[in-house]
Design a protein around this motif. Structure first.
Motif, PDB file in Angstrom:
ATOM      1  N   VAL A  76      -1.454  58.380 -83.822  1.00  0.00           N
ATOM      2  CA  VAL A  76      -1.857  59.567 -83.064  1.00  0.00           C
ATOM      3  C   VAL A  76      -0.696  60.044 -82.183  1.00  0.00           C
ATOM      4  CG1 VAL A  76      -3.403  60.433 -81.239  1.00  0.00           C
ATOM      5  CG2 VAL A  76      -4.315  59.046 -83.101  1.00  0.00           C
ATOM      6  N   GLY A  77      -0.420  61.352 -82.287  1.00  0.00           N
ATOM      7  CA  GLY A  77       0.641  61.965 -81.490  1.00  0.00           C
ATOM      8  C   GLY A  77       2.009  61.946 -82.146  1.00  0.00           C
ATOM      9  N   THR A  78       2.149  61.239 -83.274  1.00  0.00           N
ATOM     10  CA  THR A  78       3.438  61.231 -83.980  1.00  0.00           C
ATOM     11  C   THR A  78       3.399  62.278 -85.099  1.00  0.00           C
ATOM     12  OG1 THR A  78       2.769  59.497 -85.542  1.00  0.00           O
ATOM     13  CG2 THR A  78       3.807  58.777 -83.480  1.00  0.00           C
ATOM     14  N   TYR A  79       4.581  62.579 -85.648  1.00  0.00           N
ATOM     15  CA  TYR A  79       4.661  63.597 -86.692  1.00  0.00           C
ATOM     16  C   TYR A  79       3.937  63.149 -87.952  1.00  0.00           C
ATOM     17  CZ  TYR A  79       8.488  65.356 -83.785  1.00  0.00           C
ATOM     18  OH  TYR A  79       9.245  65.827 -82.744  1.00  0.00           O
ATOM     19  N   TRP A  80       3.089  64.035 -88.470  1.00  0.00           N
ATOM     20  CA  TRP A  80       2.421  63.809 -89.743  1.00  0.00           C
ATOM     21  C   TRP A  80       3.175  64.560 -90.837  1.00  0.00           C
ATOM     22  CZ3 TRP A  80      -0.451  67.224 -92.955  1.00  0.00           C
ATOM     23  CH2 TRP A  80      -1.132  66.580 -93.987  1.00  0.00           C
ATOM     24  N   ALA A  81       3.647  65.768 -90.485  1.00  0.00           N
ATOM     25  CA  ALA A  81       4.415  66.585 -91.423  1.00  0.00           C
ATOM     26  C   ALA A  81       5.301  67.535 -90.638  1.00  0.00           C
ATOM     27  CB  ALA A  81       3.489  67.373 -92.333  1.00  0.00           C
ATOM     28  N   ILE A  82       6.465  67.823 -91.217  1.00  0.00           N
ATOM     29  CA  ILE A  82       7.354  68.838 -90.645  1.00  0.00           C
ATOM     30  C   ILE A  82       7.858  69.699 -91.787  1.00  0.00           C
ATOM     31  CG2 ILE A  82       9.476  69.323 -89.379  1.00  0.00           C
ATOM     32  CD1 ILE A  82       9.189  66.664 -87.957  1.00  0.00           C
ATOM     33  N   VAL A  84       5.405  71.951 -87.251  1.00  0.00           N
ATOM     34  CA  VAL A  84       5.110  70.543 -87.015  1.00  0.00           C
ATOM     35  C   VAL A  84       3.601  70.296 -87.002  1.00  0.00           C
ATOM     36  CG1 VAL A  84       5.405  68.662 -85.358  1.00  0.00           C
ATOM     37  CG2 VAL A  84       7.212  70.342 -85.635  1.00  0.00           C
ATOM     38  N   GLN A  85       3.204  69.209 -87.657  1.00  0.00           N
ATOM     39  CA  GLN A  85       1.820  68.745 -87.593  1.00  0.00           C
ATOM     40  C   GLN A  85       1.843  67.308 -87.086  1.00  0.00           C
ATOM     41  OE1 GLN A  85      -0.391  69.301 -91.262  1.00  0.00           O
ATOM     42  NE2 GLN A  85       0.904  71.049 -91.783  1.00  0.00           N
ATOM     43  N   PHE A  86       0.895  66.991 -86.203  1.00  0.00           N
ATOM     44  CA  PHE A  86       0.813  65.660 -85.626  1.00  0.00           C
ATOM     45  C   PHE A  86      -0.423  64.924 -86.128  1.00  0.00           C
ATOM     46  CE2 PHE A  86       3.209  68.199 -82.594  1.00  0.00           C
ATOM     47  CZ  PHE A  86       4.273  67.369 -82.293  1.00  0.00           C
ATOM     48  N   TRP A  87      -0.343  63.611 -86.144  1.00  0.00           N
ATOM     49  CA  TRP A  87      -1.510  62.788 -86.437  1.00  0.00           C
ATOM     50  C   TRP A  87      -2.500  62.965 -85.283  1.00  0.00           C
ATOM     51  CZ3 TRP A  87      -2.489  59.875 -90.756  1.00  0.00           C
ATOM     52  CH2 TRP A  87      -1.419  59.666 -91.635  1.00  0.00           C
ATOM     53  N   GLY A 120      11.719  60.256 -85.146  1.00  0.00           N
ATOM     54  CA  GLY A 120      10.353  60.659 -85.421  1.00  0.00           C
ATOM     55  C   GLY A 120      10.163  61.203 -86.832  1.00  0.00           C
ATOM     56  N   TRP A 121      11.239  61.614 -87.468  1.00  0.00           N
ATOM     57  CA  TRP A 121      11.176  62.140 -88.837  1.00  0.00           C
ATOM     58  C   TRP A 121      12.388  61.627 -89.606  1.00  0.00           C
ATOM     59  CZ3 TRP A 121       7.057  63.539 -91.093  1.00  0.00           C
ATOM     60  CH2 TRP A 121       7.074  64.261 -92.282  1.00  0.00           C
ATOM     61  N   GLU A 122      12.453  60.302 -89.703  1.00  0.00           N
ATOM     62  CA  GLU A 122      13.615  59.632 -90.270  1.00  0.00           C
ATOM     63  C   GLU A 122      13.805  59.874 -91.766  1.00  0.00           C
ATOM     64  OE1 GLU A 122      11.438  58.205 -88.182  1.00  0.00           O
ATOM     65  OE2 GLU A 122      12.628  57.624 -86.454  1.00  0.00           O
ATOM     66  N   VAL A 123      12.827  60.495 -92.419  1.00  0.00           N
ATOM     67  CA  VAL A 123      12.976  60.804 -93.842  1.00  0.00           C
ATOM     68  C   VAL A 123      14.068  61.846 -94.072  1.00  0.00           C
ATOM     69  CG1 VAL A 123      10.618  60.174 -94.467  1.00  0.00           C
ATOM     70  CG2 VAL A 123      11.129  62.529 -93.811  1.00  0.00           C
ATOM     71  N   ALA A 124      14.445  62.565 -93.027  1.00  0.00           N
ATOM     72  CA  ALA A 124      15.488  63.587 -93.148  1.00  0.00           C
ATOM     73  C   ALA A 124      16.855  62.981 -92.821  1.00  0.00           C
ATOM     74  CB  ALA A 124      15.196  64.750 -92.209  1.00  0.00           C
ATOM     75  N   LEU A 125      17.808  63.202 -93.700  1.00  0.00           N
ATOM     76  CA  LEU A 125      19.191  62.788 -93.505  1.00  0.00           C
ATOM     77  C   LEU A 125      19.982  64.049 -93.189  1.00  0.00           C
ATOM     78  CD1 LEU A 125      21.537  60.752 -93.696  1.00  0.00           C
ATOM     79  CD2 LEU A 125      21.547  61.144 -96.168  1.00  0.00           C
ATOM     80  N   ILE A 126      20.553  64.103 -91.995  1.00  0.00           N
ATOM     81  CA  ILE A 126      21.217  65.314 -91.524  1.00  0.00           C
ATOM     82  C   ILE A 126      22.731  65.121 -91.512  1.00  0.00           C
ATOM     83  CG2 ILE A 126      21.348  67.014 -89.656  1.00  0.00           C
ATOM     84  CD1 ILE A 126      18.503  66.701 -90.892  1.00  0.00           C
ATOM     85  N   VAL A 127      23.450  66.137 -92.000  1.00  0.00           N
ATOM     86  CA  VAL A 127      24.917  66.117 -91.989  1.00  0.00           C
ATOM     87  C   VAL A 127      25.433  67.407 -91.367  1.00  0.00           C
ATOM     88  CG1 VAL A 127      25.084  64.593 -94.004  1.00  0.00           C
ATOM     89  CG2 VAL A 127      25.169  67.077 -94.327  1.00  0.00           C
ATOM     90  N   SER A 128      26.637  67.317 -90.819  1.00  0.00           N
ATOM     91  CA  SER A 128      27.274  68.487 -90.223  1.00  0.00           C
ATOM     92  C   SER A 128      27.792  69.421 -91.312  1.00  0.00           C
ATOM     93  CB  SER A 128      28.437  68.051 -89.337  1.00  0.00           C
ATOM     94  OG  SER A 128      29.473  67.504 -90.149  1.00  0.00           O
ATOM     95  N   GLU A 129      28.122  70.623 -90.903  1.00  0.00           N
ATOM     96  CA  GLU A 129      28.702  71.590 -91.841  1.00  0.00           C
ATOM     97  C   GLU A 129      30.027  71.081 -92.409  1.00  0.00           C
ATOM     98  OE1 GLU A 129      29.399  76.384 -92.129  1.00  0.00           O
ATOM     99  OE2 GLU A 129      29.490  75.466 -90.144  1.00  0.00           O
ATOM    100  N   GLU A 130      30.780  70.322 -91.596  1.00  0.00           N
ATOM    101  CA  GLU A 130      32.051  69.761 -92.076  1.00  0.00           C
ATOM    102  C   GLU A 130      31.828  68.799 -93.243  1.00  0.00           C
ATOM    103  OE1 GLU A 130      32.427  70.723 -87.705  1.00  0.00           O
ATOM    104  OE2 GLU A 130      31.021  69.516 -88.850  1.00  0.00           O
ATOM    105  N   ILE A 131      30.817  67.958 -93.134  1.00  0.00           N
ATOM    106  CA  ILE A 131      30.500  67.022 -94.222  1.00  0.00           C
ATOM    107  C   ILE A 131      30.029  67.812 -95.440  1.00  0.00           C
ATOM    108  CG2 ILE A 131      28.995  65.139 -94.967  1.00  0.00           C
ATOM    109  CD1 ILE A 131      30.967  64.151 -92.891  1.00  0.00           C
TER     110      ILE A 131
END
Length: 189
Positions: A135-141, A122-125, A161-172
Protein backbone atom coordinates in the motif's frame (compact mmCIF):
# COMPACT_ATOMS: atom_id res chain seq x y z
CA UNK A 1 20.71 23.23 -22.30
CA UNK A 2 19.01 20.86 -19.84
CA UNK A 3 20.25 17.29 -19.58
CA UNK A 4 18.11 14.60 -21.17
CA UNK A 5 17.60 11.04 -19.95
CA UNK A 6 16.17 7.91 -21.53
CA UNK A 7 14.82 4.58 -20.43
CA UNK A 8 17.04 1.95 -22.05
CA UNK A 9 14.97 -1.08 -22.99
CA UNK A 10 15.36 -4.33 -24.87
CA UNK A 11 14.11 -3.87 -28.45
CA UNK A 12 11.99 -6.97 -28.74
CA UNK A 13 10.90 -5.98 -32.27
CA UNK A 14 14.26 -7.05 -33.76
CA UNK A 15 13.43 -9.86 -36.21
CA UNK A 16 14.77 -13.36 -35.60
CA UNK A 17 16.57 -12.26 -32.44
CA UNK A 18 17.73 -14.44 -29.61
CA UNK A 19 15.98 -14.60 -26.25
CA UNK A 20 18.04 -15.23 -23.15
CA UNK A 21 16.88 -16.89 -19.96
CA UNK A 22 17.89 -16.32 -16.33
CA UNK A 23 21.66 -16.53 -15.74
CA UNK A 24 23.21 -19.36 -13.76
CA UNK A 25 25.90 -18.72 -11.14
CA UNK A 26 29.20 -20.59 -10.74
CA UNK A 27 27.45 -23.11 -8.45
CA UNK A 28 24.91 -23.99 -11.16
CA UNK A 29 22.01 -22.12 -9.50
CA UNK A 30 19.69 -19.69 -11.25
CA UNK A 31 20.36 -16.17 -9.96
CA UNK A 32 17.68 -13.97 -8.43
CA UNK A 33 16.69 -11.44 -11.09
CA UNK A 34 15.99 -8.82 -8.42
CA UNK A 35 19.64 -8.79 -7.30
CA UNK A 36 20.65 -7.38 -10.69
CA UNK A 37 17.93 -4.77 -11.06
CA UNK A 38 17.70 -3.13 -7.64
CA UNK A 39 20.11 -0.26 -8.33
CA UNK A 40 22.98 -1.49 -6.16
CA UNK A 41 26.21 -3.43 -6.74
CA UNK A 42 26.03 -7.23 -6.77
CA UNK A 43 28.46 -9.30 -4.75
CA UNK A 44 30.51 -11.02 -7.44
CA UNK A 45 31.82 -13.44 -4.81
CA UNK A 46 28.33 -14.85 -4.57
CA UNK A 47 27.80 -15.34 -8.30
CA UNK A 48 31.21 -15.87 -9.93
CA UNK A 49 31.28 -16.00 -13.71
CA UNK A 50 27.73 -16.28 -14.99
CA UNK A 51 26.39 -18.58 -17.68
CA UNK A 52 23.40 -17.45 -19.68
CA UNK A 53 21.31 -20.08 -21.44
CA UNK A 54 19.57 -19.22 -24.70
CA UNK A 55 15.81 -19.68 -24.48
CA UNK A 56 15.20 -19.10 -28.19
CA UNK A 57 18.09 -19.21 -30.66
CA UNK A 58 18.40 -16.35 -33.08
CA UNK A 59 20.37 -13.25 -33.95
CA UNK A 60 22.79 -12.24 -31.13
CA UNK A 61 22.33 -8.66 -29.93
CA UNK A 62 24.65 -6.13 -28.35
CA UNK A 63 22.01 -5.35 -25.71
CA UNK A 64 19.29 -7.67 -24.48
CA UNK A 65 17.65 -8.73 -21.26
CA UNK A 66 17.95 -12.15 -19.67
CA UNK A 67 15.35 -13.55 -17.32
CA UNK A 68 13.21 -10.80 -15.88
CA UNK A 69 14.99 -7.64 -16.98
CA UNK A 70 18.68 -8.45 -16.37
CA UNK A 71 20.65 -6.34 -18.88
CA UNK A 72 23.24 -8.28 -20.87
CA UNK A 73 25.70 -6.39 -23.09
CA UNK A 74 28.40 -7.20 -25.59
CA UNK A 75 31.86 -6.22 -24.34
CA UNK A 76 31.93 -3.24 -26.75
CA UNK A 77 28.95 -1.71 -24.91
CA UNK A 78 30.60 -2.59 -21.61
CA UNK A 79 33.64 -0.56 -22.66
CA UNK A 80 31.48 2.50 -23.40
CA UNK A 81 29.65 2.17 -20.08
CA UNK A 82 32.79 1.76 -17.99
CA UNK A 83 34.44 4.67 -19.82
CA UNK A 84 31.53 7.12 -19.61
CA UNK A 85 29.89 6.12 -16.32
CA UNK A 86 32.49 4.26 -14.21
CA UNK A 87 30.84 5.02 -10.87
CA UNK A 88 27.37 4.07 -12.08
CA UNK A 89 27.90 0.57 -13.47
CA UNK A 90 29.15 -2.87 -12.54
CA UNK A 91 29.98 -5.34 -15.30
CA UNK A 92 30.03 -9.05 -14.50
CA UNK A 93 31.56 -11.50 -17.02
CA UNK A 94 29.07 -13.89 -18.55
CA UNK A 95 29.26 -16.75 -21.02
CA UNK A 96 26.37 -17.22 -23.42
CA UNK A 97 26.10 -20.75 -24.67
CA UNK A 98 27.50 -21.14 -28.18
CA UNK A 99 28.80 -17.55 -28.37
CA UNK A 100 32.51 -16.92 -28.86
CA UNK A 101 32.15 -13.16 -28.15
CA UNK A 102 32.48 -11.82 -24.63
CA UNK A 103 29.30 -10.65 -22.87
CA UNK A 104 28.70 -8.95 -19.55
CA UNK A 105 25.79 -8.61 -17.16
CA UNK A 106 25.29 -4.87 -16.77
CA UNK A 107 24.26 -3.69 -13.29
CA UNK A 108 23.23 -0.07 -12.66
CA UNK A 109 24.69 0.61 -9.21
CA UNK A 110 22.81 3.81 -8.42
CA UNK A 111 19.26 4.14 -7.14
CA UNK A 112 17.89 7.68 -7.23
CA UNK A 113 14.61 9.02 -5.85
CA UNK A 114 13.65 11.11 -8.88
CA UNK A 115 10.25 10.08 -10.25
CA UNK A 116 8.16 13.13 -11.15
CA UNK A 117 4.77 11.89 -9.99
CA UNK A 118 2.92 14.92 -11.35
CA UNK A 119 4.32 14.57 -14.88
CA UNK A 120 4.09 10.73 -14.97
CA UNK A 121 0.92 8.63 -15.00
CA UNK A 122 1.29 6.93 -11.61
CA UNK A 123 -0.92 4.35 -9.93
CA UNK A 124 -0.38 3.25 -6.33
CA UNK A 125 -1.26 0.06 -4.50
CA UNK A 126 -4.33 0.57 -2.30
CA UNK A 127 -5.79 -1.38 0.63
CA UNK A 128 -8.44 -2.70 -1.77
CA UNK A 129 -5.73 -4.51 -3.77
CA UNK A 130 -5.27 -6.97 -0.89
CA UNK A 131 -1.52 -6.43 -0.52
CA UNK A 132 -1.05 -4.47 2.72
CA UNK A 133 2.74 -4.72 2.35
CA UNK A 134 2.57 -2.68 -0.89
CA UNK A 135 0.00 0.00 0.00
CA UNK A 136 1.28 3.43 -1.04
CA UNK A 137 3.99 2.09 -3.37
CA UNK A 138 3.92 2.26 -7.17
CA UNK A 139 1.67 -0.29 -8.83
CA UNK A 140 2.17 1.08 -12.35
CA UNK A 141 3.86 4.01 -14.04
CA UNK A 142 3.02 5.00 -17.59
CA UNK A 143 4.76 7.86 -19.38
CA UNK A 144 7.58 7.84 -16.82
CA UNK A 145 9.11 11.27 -16.24
CA UNK A 146 11.92 12.09 -13.86
CA UNK A 147 12.91 15.22 -11.96
CA UNK A 148 16.29 15.87 -13.60
CA UNK A 149 17.32 18.20 -10.78
CA UNK A 150 17.48 15.18 -8.46
CA UNK A 151 19.77 13.12 -10.70
CA UNK A 152 23.01 14.97 -9.97
CA UNK A 153 25.98 13.70 -11.96
CA UNK A 154 24.59 10.20 -12.60
CA UNK A 155 24.67 8.88 -16.16
CA UNK A 156 23.19 5.43 -15.45
CA UNK A 157 20.71 4.62 -12.67
CA UNK A 158 17.41 3.11 -11.65
CA UNK A 159 14.61 5.28 -10.24
CA UNK A 160 13.76 4.44 -6.64
CA UNK A 161 10.38 2.77 -6.35
CA UNK A 162 10.31 1.75 -10.02
CA UNK A 163 13.52 -0.20 -10.42
CA UNK A 164 12.26 -1.97 -13.55
CA UNK A 165 13.34 1.14 -15.48
CA UNK A 166 17.00 1.45 -16.48
CA UNK A 167 17.82 5.10 -17.14
CA UNK A 168 20.77 6.43 -19.15
CA UNK A 169 21.94 9.92 -19.99
CA UNK A 170 21.80 11.39 -23.47
CA UNK A 171 25.59 10.96 -23.66
CA UNK A 172 25.28 7.20 -23.15
CA UNK A 173 22.39 7.02 -25.63
CA UNK A 174 24.39 8.93 -28.25
CA UNK A 175 27.46 6.74 -27.77
CA UNK A 176 25.40 3.55 -28.20
CA UNK A 177 23.65 4.94 -31.27
CA UNK A 178 26.97 6.06 -32.74
CA UNK A 179 28.35 2.53 -32.44
CA UNK A 180 25.09 1.15 -33.89
CA UNK A 181 24.49 -1.10 -30.90
CA UNK A 182 21.82 -3.67 -31.70
CA UNK A 183 18.91 -4.45 -29.41
CA UNK A 184 18.60 -1.01 -27.82
CA UNK A 185 15.39 1.01 -27.58
CA UNK A 186 15.31 4.46 -25.96
CA UNK A 187 12.31 6.26 -24.48
CA UNK A 188 12.81 9.78 -23.18
CA UNK A 189 11.93 10.26 -19.53
Amino acid sequence: MPRRFFKLADDVSVPRRWHLTTPIDSQGRRVHDWDFTRGAPVSEAGVGRLKIPIKIAGRPLDFSEAGIGIPVVHVKIGSVLSEQAPGDVQLIPADIEGQPDQYLVFVATRLIRCIDEKASKVQFWTPEDGRPDKVGTYWAIDDLRIDKAKVGSAKVFRPEGWEVALIVSEEIKSALEHMRATGTRFIEV
